[in-house]
Structures are given as C-alpha cells and as structure tokens.
Design a protein around this motif. Structure first.
Motif, short mmCIF file in Angstrom:
data_model
loop_
_atom_site.label_atom_id
_atom_site.label_comp_id
_atom_site.label_asym_id
_atom_site.label_seq_id
_atom_site.Cartn_x
_atom_site.Cartn_y
_atom_site.Cartn_z
N GLN A 54 61.98 26.94 93.03
CA GLN A 54 61.20 26.21 92.03
C GLN A 54 62.14 25.28 91.27
O GLN A 54 63.25 25.68 90.90
CB GLN A 54 60.56 27.18 91.05
N VAL A 55 61.71 24.05 91.06
CA VAL A 55 62.48 23.09 90.27
C VAL A 55 61.64 22.75 89.05
O VAL A 55 60.49 22.36 89.16
CB VAL A 55 62.79 21.81 91.08
N ARG A 56 62.23 22.95 87.87
CA ARG A 56 61.54 22.59 86.63
C ARG A 56 62.45 21.67 85.84
O ARG A 56 63.65 21.56 86.13
CB ARG A 56 61.16 23.83 85.83
N ASN A 57 61.88 20.98 84.88
CA ASN A 57 62.70 20.09 84.07
C ASN A 57 62.23 20.12 82.62
O ASN A 57 61.10 20.52 82.32
CB ASN A 57 62.69 18.67 84.64
N TYR A 58 63.14 19.74 81.76
CA TYR A 58 62.83 19.66 80.33
C TYR A 58 63.74 18.63 79.69
O TYR A 58 64.71 18.18 80.30
CB TYR A 58 62.99 21.03 79.66
N GLU A 59 63.43 18.27 78.48
CA GLU A 59 64.25 17.32 77.74
C GLU A 59 65.11 18.09 76.76
O GLU A 59 64.59 18.86 75.94
CB GLU A 59 63.36 16.31 77.00
N ASN A 60 66.44 17.91 76.83
CA ASN A 60 67.33 18.67 75.96
C ASN A 60 67.43 18.03 74.58
O ASN A 60 66.76 17.03 74.29
CB ASN A 60 68.71 18.86 76.61
N ALA A 61 68.28 18.57 73.72
CA ALA A 61 68.39 18.11 72.33
C ALA A 61 68.88 16.67 72.23
O ALA A 61 68.56 15.97 71.26
CB ALA A 61 69.34 19.03 71.55
N GLU A 62 69.66 16.21 73.21
CA GLU A 62 70.15 14.82 73.21
C GLU A 62 69.15 13.84 73.83
O GLU A 62 69.44 12.67 73.99
CB GLU A 62 71.47 14.71 73.96
N GLY A 63 67.99 14.34 74.25
CA GLY A 63 66.97 13.49 74.83
C GLY A 63 67.15 13.24 76.32
O GLY A 63 66.45 12.40 76.89
N LYS A 64 68.06 13.95 76.96
CA LYS A 64 68.27 13.79 78.40
C LYS A 64 67.37 14.74 79.17
O LYS A 64 67.13 15.86 78.76
CB LYS A 64 69.73 14.08 78.76
N ARG A 65 66.90 14.28 80.33
CA ARG A 65 66.09 15.10 81.22
C ARG A 65 67.02 16.04 81.99
O ARG A 65 67.97 15.60 82.61
CB ARG A 65 65.31 14.20 82.17
N VAL A 66 66.76 17.35 81.92
CA VAL A 66 67.57 18.37 82.60
C VAL A 66 66.71 19.02 83.67
O VAL A 66 65.57 19.42 83.40
CB VAL A 66 68.06 19.43 81.60
N TYR A 67 67.25 19.10 84.89
CA TYR A 67 66.55 19.73 86.00
C TYR A 67 67.19 21.09 86.30
O TYR A 67 68.41 21.21 86.33
CB TYR A 67 66.61 18.85 87.25
N VAL A 68 66.36 22.09 86.51
CA VAL A 68 66.82 23.44 86.80
C VAL A 68 66.18 23.88 88.12
O VAL A 68 64.97 23.83 88.27
CB VAL A 68 66.42 24.42 85.68
N THR A 69 67.03 24.32 89.07
CA THR A 69 66.55 24.86 90.34
C THR A 69 66.80 26.36 90.33
O THR A 69 67.92 26.80 90.03
CB THR A 69 67.29 24.21 91.51
N GLU A 70 65.78 27.15 90.63
CA GLU A 70 65.90 28.61 90.62
C GLU A 70 65.00 29.20 91.70
O GLU A 70 64.13 28.53 92.24
CB GLU A 70 65.53 29.16 89.24
#
Length: 137
Positions: free
Chosen positions: A78-94
C-alpha cells in the motif's frame, strides 16, 4: 490486477500495538529482508520494510513477536501520502499483512531446548553417551 507480496525477514524492533478510537487493534513493525546479493565490499544488504497488521492478528503479533525473530509476512503493498509540517508531500510504502507466520519458536529464541528438539552437540565437546544398539554398523 494483482497486488500480493510474501516476505521473510527479521524484526528490527519489538512490534508496537495501538488501538483506533473505535477499538480496532493495529500493530506495526519493520522487517529486515536480506537482498539476494552482496555489495562491492562483500557485505549483504537488506531492505527495511514497514508492516501493518490489523485486528486479532495484530494483538497476536504484538504478544508473540520480538526484535530479531524470523517471521514470514503475506499481504499487499500500500502506498499512502500526506503533507508534512513543511508543506511537502510525503509518500509511504508499507505492507498490509493478512497472514503472519512465526518461523522461530520462543524456545529457539531464548536458547532453551527440550525433549526431541534438544541439540545433542550442545555439551560443547563433552562425551556423548551412545548405546552400541543405536549404531547402524
């Protein structure tokens, strides 16, 4: 379409058990999976893969798995993403696991052995009592 993964590796730390606000158990851990080759220096490298387990299986994994334990995981990527505190898009693969196999028993992990699983050579060079009737010749 098919999204299926099977991994065998060792836990890098003890599993972490949490519960959602609605009371559903969720456990996460990281599995270190060796790569099938060595690098230029002859060292074996590994991938560190985050694993998520839900519900009753999550509680079982949290109770019985420990750091360093050899484990097989079957599930889907599964790949999910979110916006971190600096406003960058972060992708997580698990890996979302739906089947987890414990490949080592607690006895093997703690170094204890009993009965038929006892190592006959664990006496470290001391004589082994063998009856002549046990020999095939």
């Amino acid at each position: 379409m098919l999204n299926r993964v099977i991994l065998i590796g060792r836990l890098t730390r003890d599993p972490e058990l949490k519960y959602t606000p609605s009371g559903v158990a969720i456990t996460n851990f990281t599995l270190a999976v060796d790569r099938p080759y060595t690098n230029d220096r002859g060292d074996r490298e590994a991938d560190f893969i985050p694993v998520i387990v839900w519900r009753q299986l999550a509680e079982i994994c949290a109770e019985y798995l420990k750091k360093g334990r050899l484990t097989a995981v079957e599930g889907r990527i599964q790949v999910r993403n979110y916006e971190n505190a600096e406003g960058k898009r972060v992708y997580v693969t698990e890996v979302i696991a739906d089947n987890v196999r414990f490949l080592e028993s607690n006895r093997q992990e703690s170094g204890q052995s009993e009965g038929r699983n006892r190592d006959p050579f664990s006496d470290d060079g001391k004589p082994i009592d063998i009856n002549d009737d046990d020999l095939p010749f």
